[in-house]
Motif scaffolding. Structure first.
Motif, short mmCIF file in Angstrom:
data_model
loop_
_atom_site.label_atom_id
_atom_site.label_comp_id
_atom_site.label_asym_id
_atom_site.label_seq_id
_atom_site.Cartn_x
_atom_site.Cartn_y
_atom_site.Cartn_z
N ASN A 152 0.83 -1.22 0.00
CA ASN A 152 0.00 0.00 0.00
C ASN A 152 0.86 1.26 0.00
O ASN A 152 0.51 2.26 -0.62
N THR A 153 2.00 1.19 0.70
CA THR A 153 2.91 2.34 0.72
C THR A 153 3.54 2.56 -0.64
O THR A 153 3.67 3.70 -1.11
N VAL A 154 3.91 1.47 -1.31
CA VAL A 154 4.49 1.57 -2.66
C VAL A 154 3.48 2.19 -3.62
O VAL A 154 3.82 3.07 -4.42
N ILE A 155 2.24 1.75 -3.51
CA ILE A 155 1.17 2.29 -4.38
C ILE A 155 0.99 3.78 -4.12
O ILE A 155 0.83 4.58 -5.04
N SER A 156 1.04 4.16 -2.83
CA SER A 156 0.89 5.57 -2.46
C SER A 156 2.03 6.41 -3.02
O SER A 156 1.81 7.49 -3.58
N TYR A 157 3.27 5.93 -2.90
CA TYR A 157 4.43 6.64 -3.43
C TYR A 157 4.30 6.82 -4.95
O TYR A 157 4.54 7.90 -5.48
N LYS A 158 3.92 5.75 -5.62
CA LYS A 158 3.80 5.79 -7.07
C LYS A 158 2.73 6.79 -7.50
O LYS A 158 2.93 7.58 -8.44
N SER A 159 1.60 6.78 -6.79
CA SER A 159 0.51 7.70 -7.10
C SER A 159 0.92 9.15 -6.90
O SER A 159 0.65 10.02 -7.74
N ASP A 160 1.61 9.43 -5.77
CA ASP A 160 2.03 10.80 -5.47
C ASP A 160 3.07 11.29 -6.47
O ASP A 160 3.05 12.46 -6.89
N LEU A 161 3.99 10.42 -6.87
CA LEU A 161 5.01 10.82 -7.83
C LEU A 161 4.41 11.06 -9.21
O LEU A 161 4.75 12.03 -9.90
N ASN A 162 3.48 10.19 -9.60
CA ASN A 162 2.82 10.38 -10.89
C ASN A 162 2.02 11.68 -10.91
O ASN A 162 1.96 12.36 -11.95
N ALA A 163 1.41 12.02 -9.77
CA ALA A 163 0.67 13.28 -9.69
C ALA A 163 1.60 14.47 -9.90
O ALA A 163 1.27 15.42 -10.61
N PHE A 164 2.78 14.40 -9.28
CA PHE A 164 3.76 15.48 -9.42
C PHE A 164 4.20 15.62 -10.88
O PHE A 164 4.18 16.73 -11.45
N PHE A 165 4.61 14.51 -11.50
CA PHE A 165 5.10 14.58 -12.88
C PHE A 165 3.99 15.01 -13.85
O PHE A 165 4.23 15.77 -14.78
N HIS A 166 2.78 14.53 -13.61
CA HIS A 166 1.65 14.87 -14.49
C HIS A 166 1.29 16.34 -14.37
O HIS A 166 1.09 17.03 -15.38
N GLU A 167 1.19 16.83 -13.13
CA GLU A 167 0.75 18.20 -12.91
C GLU A 167 1.80 19.21 -13.37
O GLU A 167 1.45 20.34 -13.74
N LEU A 168 3.08 18.84 -13.32
CA LEU A 168 4.11 19.74 -13.82
C LEU A 168 4.45 19.48 -15.29
O LEU A 168 5.25 20.21 -15.89
N GLN A 169 3.81 18.42 -15.82
CA GLN A 169 4.02 18.04 -17.22
C GLN A 169 5.50 17.81 -17.53
O GLN A 169 6.07 18.36 -18.49
N ARG B 143 2.68 14.33 2.67
CA ARG B 143 2.88 12.95 2.23
C ARG B 143 3.47 12.93 0.82
O ARG B 143 4.39 12.17 0.52
N ARG B 144 2.96 13.82 -0.04
CA ARG B 144 3.48 13.92 -1.41
C ARG B 144 4.94 14.39 -1.41
O ARG B 144 5.78 13.88 -2.16
N LEU B 145 5.24 15.36 -0.55
CA LEU B 145 6.61 15.86 -0.46
C LEU B 145 7.55 14.78 0.04
O LEU B 145 8.71 14.69 -0.39
N ASN B 146 7.07 13.95 0.94
CA ASN B 146 7.89 12.85 1.45
C ASN B 146 8.21 11.85 0.35
O ASN B 146 9.32 11.32 0.27
N ALA B 147 7.23 11.61 -0.52
CA ALA B 147 7.45 10.71 -1.65
C ALA B 147 8.51 11.29 -2.59
O ALA B 147 9.40 10.57 -3.08
N LEU B 148 8.41 12.60 -2.85
CA LEU B 148 9.41 13.26 -3.69
C LEU B 148 10.79 13.22 -3.06
O LEU B 148 11.80 12.99 -3.73
N ARG B 149 10.83 13.47 -1.77
CA ARG B 149 12.10 13.49 -1.04
C ARG B 149 12.80 12.13 -1.15
O ARG B 149 14.03 12.06 -1.38
N SER B 150 12.03 11.08 -1.00
CA SER B 150 12.59 9.73 -1.10
C SER B 150 13.06 9.43 -2.52
O SER B 150 14.15 8.88 -2.73
#
Length: 304
Positions: free
Chosen positions: A17-34, A69-76
């Protein structure tokens, strides 16, 4: 690169579940910043992204916990990327987690007058569990410590190091050696004076019965030592915790600052000097009202 990172998380044994959360948060970052995971990212880009999450144009703002939580995913992710030479620059090194408006403030907890009264009752009634401890001696010492912490505001290490020569009972003042060996003088109120006189009188009697008390230069001693250590004071105070509030020595310092602001009609400079704060911004935190204070204020509005 993102696929490789996700595999790394899975190989490390991270919960699915944590891996899924990290992947989702990272994809949101890359998508939103294009952008792609390989693109060069500046701290400014991340700050703009944070601002977009806080102040979106067409949706509800994200909660601070979600953004962190999203920032933590980016930091990692970026830490892994730099460490494994996938990227040369970590844009997250300058980015701090967000703090909610009341987060710092909520860490500052103090006792209300009713809670202080309840605490005095608990100290008086709490049975002594350790063998060989004189209940009266413990009660008198602990009560004096509570009063001194509340009515003079020393830090716990300042209290532990307080010597008999630091008390001037005639001029009603206490000499406190604080951080950086800075010395401040705190006036002794009539309330505290009475409590200290009671303790010192009893302490003098105990000095005739216990050698380590007679030899101790400190105001407060322990069962077997000339000095009541910081850890000993912390443990003692925690043992008196209220049903809905865990007590710490620093909580009484907070109480001192809060009560002093009220007594001085919010004279922040006086309280800063009494508390030994180097920076007045530290003292200013006590000007804020607690959530319960705010709730009481709202309930006090007139009813029509």
């Amino acid at each position: 690169m993102l696929t490789t990172y996700i595999s790394y998380l899975q190989d490390k044994g991270m919960a699915q579940n944590t891996v899924i959360s990290y992947k989702s948060d990272l994809n949101a970052f890359f998508h939103e910043l294009q952008i792609t995971p390989d693109d060069y990212v500046l701290p400014l880009d991340i700050r703009k992204w944070i601002n977009a999450m806080i102040n979106p144009s067409d949706t509800k703002p994200l909660a601070v916990t979600t953004i962190n939580r999203r920032l933590n995913a980016l930091r990692s992710f970026y830490s892994w990327a730099v460490k494994n030479k996938k990227l040369q620059h970590n844009p997250m090194e300058e980015i701090q987690d967000l703090k909610s408006a009341d987060e710092n403030y909520e860490k500052i907890m103090w006792l209300t007058e009713d809670e202080f009264e309840d605490l005095l009752y608990i100290i008086r009634k709490k049975p002594v569990k350790s063998r060989g401890v004189n209940p009266e001696e413990k009660y008198r010492r602990d009560r004096a410590i509570i009063y001194l912490l509340t009515y003079a505001g020393p830090r716990v290490n300042e209290l532990s190091n307080l010597k008999l020569t630091d008390l001037d009972m005639e001029l009603k003042r206490i000499r406190i050696v604080g951080k950086g060996m800075k010395v401040r003088t705190v006036p002794i109120s009539n309330t505290l004076l009475a409590e200290l006189q009671e303790w010192l009188s009893f302490r003098a009697k105990m000095a005739t019965k216990k050698a380590h008390v007679a030899d101790s230069p400190y105001v407060f001693y322990s069962q077997r030592s000339q000095k009541f250590t910081v850890r000993g004071i912390q443990t003692m105070i925690e043992g008196y915790s209220l049903p809905n509030k865990k007590l710490t020595p620093h909580m009484f310092r907070h109480t001192f600052c809060k009560w002093m602001l009220k007594a001085t009609n919010n004279d922040i400079e006086k309280v800063r000097r009494l508390a030994g704060h180097s920076n007045i911004t530290t003292t200013s935190k006590y000007l804020k009202d607690s959530y319960s204070d705010l709730a009481d204020a709202v309930d006090a509005l007139p009813v029509f």
